[in-house]
Design a protein around this motif. Structure first.
Motif, PDB file in Angstrom:
ATOM      1  N   GLY A 228      44.588  31.643  33.237  1.00  0.00           N
ATOM      2  CA  GLY A 228      43.511  31.875  34.362  1.00  0.00           C
ATOM      3  C   GLY A 228      43.230  30.390  35.086  1.00  0.00           C
ATOM      4  O   GLY A 228      43.086  30.120  36.311  1.00  0.00           O
TER       5      GLY A 228
ATOM      6  N   TRP B  37      44.816  40.304  38.902  1.00  0.00           N
ATOM      7  CA  TRP B  37      44.223  39.768  37.635  1.00  0.00           C
ATOM      8  C   TRP B  37      43.394  40.644  36.777  1.00  0.00           C
ATOM      9  O   TRP B  37      43.509  40.872  35.549  1.00  0.00           O
TER      10      TRP B  37
ATOM     11  N   GLU C 201      44.840  35.508  41.390  1.00  0.00           N
ATOM     12  CA  GLU C 201      43.774  35.928  42.249  1.00  0.00           C
ATOM     13  C   GLU C 201      44.280  36.396  43.584  1.00  0.00           C
ATOM     14  O   GLU C 201      43.465  36.882  44.405  1.00  0.00           O
TER      15      GLU C 201
ATOM     16  N   GLY D  69      45.434  30.603  38.346  1.00  0.00           N
ATOM     17  CA  GLY D  69      44.592  31.452  38.631  1.00  0.00           C
ATOM     18  C   GLY D  69      44.807  31.752  40.176  1.00  0.00           C
ATOM     19  O   GLY D  69      44.678  32.999  40.436  1.00  0.00           O
TER      20      GLY D  69
END
Lengths: 162, 292
Positions: free
Chosen positions: B91, B113, B99, B95
């Motif tokens: 993440g 996610w 995302e 990320g």
């Protein structure tokens, strides 16, 4: 004028004109919708699984999660709005219960949810007058309390009414 | 008219994605090694000050409700478990990719996610509940990464959703992989596989990314793992957490029964556990982020 958003295993009701009752992306989950013409109350439960016997603790904490505990819980909730405790006079509609493509029996949770719900409704002498069940896509549900209108949507498809 | 992506363009897209951090990359290698233990994870995290700080923040976040703060990284990792450490590391460094709003699938930012985390949890549950001889931690990590290709091709699929959905409902046997291939030239599993190679992921993870919709095509030695993630992915979609227009529009490969034994009751338990575990994991991962 508000929005009541129901997640997986939630249930709720409203008789406030202007409110919307919503649930997002039903996959194999099934929404049970009660419309009470007498009190103009809308109730909905977002049911994930057919039978609470697999986890009694969860069903005590979140009765809306299982078909056998969700329907009594939703009816009890609706009595707070003056509705009949056994659902007399209510209109019932069902939607959701989708399956993935080429599914086998084990993975037909959508179908098992719908069957369990119908069986329980039957025990109350209730039955759905409209349903949009099965197929292989997710459904989002928006119910307008003022109009009692149920709008379904899914990406890539024009919205439709139930 | 939607534009097909050439092989060169795909390589360019892959090159534009940031590389994994050294820690994330090594963590994935460790997870894929059947003989590893938690000490290997602890040693690695100790050498990364940022990751150590993040892990300590998460273990002490409200989500875990610990009465006494944990200050030792060893204890924090033992408490959280390997899979949460992998989620944090991935993440942190990828990320943005996870995302990303998948507009080509009409899916909001964050949906990928959520779908990946749910697939990860479900894949692990499939392994533990069925008793299959697969590493549950590896199934989790593979579930996290399985759909990464969607983030690469989504922009190119913009405007195709209605036609894709129409084709799937009218043409026998046509699924969303076919739609992706028709519109941009290849599907999300192939795009993801190219990224897996660029990231030098362990072979078992690359195989999951490439074959999670058609596990029968995976190398025999990794096939059970690929089937576990195949089921995990389907379970996440059935639970209502797909990535927009393609949700539920893939085929279940019924040959999974050769590798994984689950009946209707076990499947119901798995679905319930995914909801319970996801609530815990998601709130712990985000509660630490809010304080940043």
């Amino acid at each position: 004028m508000g929005q009541i958003i129901l997640g997986v295993g939630d249930y709720g009701a409203s008789n406030t004109p202007g409110d919307d009752v919503k649930t997002f992306a039903l996959g194999s989950c099934v929404s049970v919708i009660f419309l009470d013409p007498k009190t103009r109350t809308i109730g909905m439960a977002h049911i994930a699984l057919p039978d609470s016997s697999i986890n009694k603790a969860k069903s005590a904490e979140k009765p809306g999660y299982f078909a056998d505990t969700a329907i009594p819980a939703l009816l009890a909730q609706m009595t707070k709005f003056g509705c009949d405790k056994r659902g007399k006079g209510m209109v019932v509609k069902l939607c959701g219960g989708a399956n993935v493509m080429d599914t086998n029996d084990t993975f037909q949770i959508g179908k098992r949810n719908a069957l369990a719900i119908k069986k329980i409704l039957w025990s109350y002498g209730m039955g759905a007058i409209a349903e949009d069940l099965g197929k292989n896509y997710s459904r989002t549900v928006v119910i307008s309390v003022s109009a009692g209108q149920i709008t379904l949507s899914s990406p890539g498809k024009p919205n439709w009414l139930l | 008219m939607v534009k097909q992506i050439s092989q060169e363009e795909l390589q360019k897209i892959v090159k534009s994605v940031p590389m994994l951090s050294a820690s994330a990359s090594q963590l994935l290698q460790i997870t894929a090694n059947a003989d590893h233990d938690l000490m290997d994870v602890i040693k690695l995290v100790r050498n990364d000050a940022n990751l150590t700080a993040r892990v300590l923040k998460i273990v002490n976040s409200a989500a875990f409700g610990l009465i006494n703060n944990i200050t030792s990284i060893d204890r924090a990792i033992s408490y959280l478990g390997e899979r949460i450490i992998v989620s944090i590391a991935l993440g942190d460094c990828a990320g943005k990719l996870f995302e990303k709003e998948l507009s080509g699938y009409e899916s909001a930012g964050g949906d990928l996610w959520t779908h990946d985390l749910r697939t990860a949890i479900a894949s692990r549950e499939v392994v533990t509940q069925s008793g299959a001889e697969i590493s549950p931690e590896l199934a989790f990590t593979a579930g996290l990464l399985h759909d990464i290709g969607k983030a690469l091709i989504s922009d190119y699929l913009q405007g195709t959703v209605s036609e894709a959905v129409e084709l799937i409902s009218t043409e026998e046997g046509f699924d969303y992989l076919d739609a992706e291939e028709k519109f941009v030239g290849f599907d999300h599993t192939r795009a993801g596989y190219e990224l897996a190679k660029a990231w030098q992921l362990p072979e078992e993870l690359a195989e999951v990314i490439r074959h999670h919709h058609e596990p029968a095509n995976a190398k025999e030695e990794y096939r059970a793992l690929v089937y576990a993630v195949h089921l995990g992915d389907n379970i996440a979609m059935m639970g209502g957490f797909g990535t927009g227009s393609d949700s539920m529009r893939y085929k279940l490969d019924q040959q999974y029964t050769d590798y994984i034994k689950i009946g209707p009751k076990t499947l119901a338990t798995i679905m319930l556990n995914v909801d319970i575990e996801f609530e815990k994991l998601a709130s712990s991962l985000t509660s630490s982020g809010e304080e940043d």
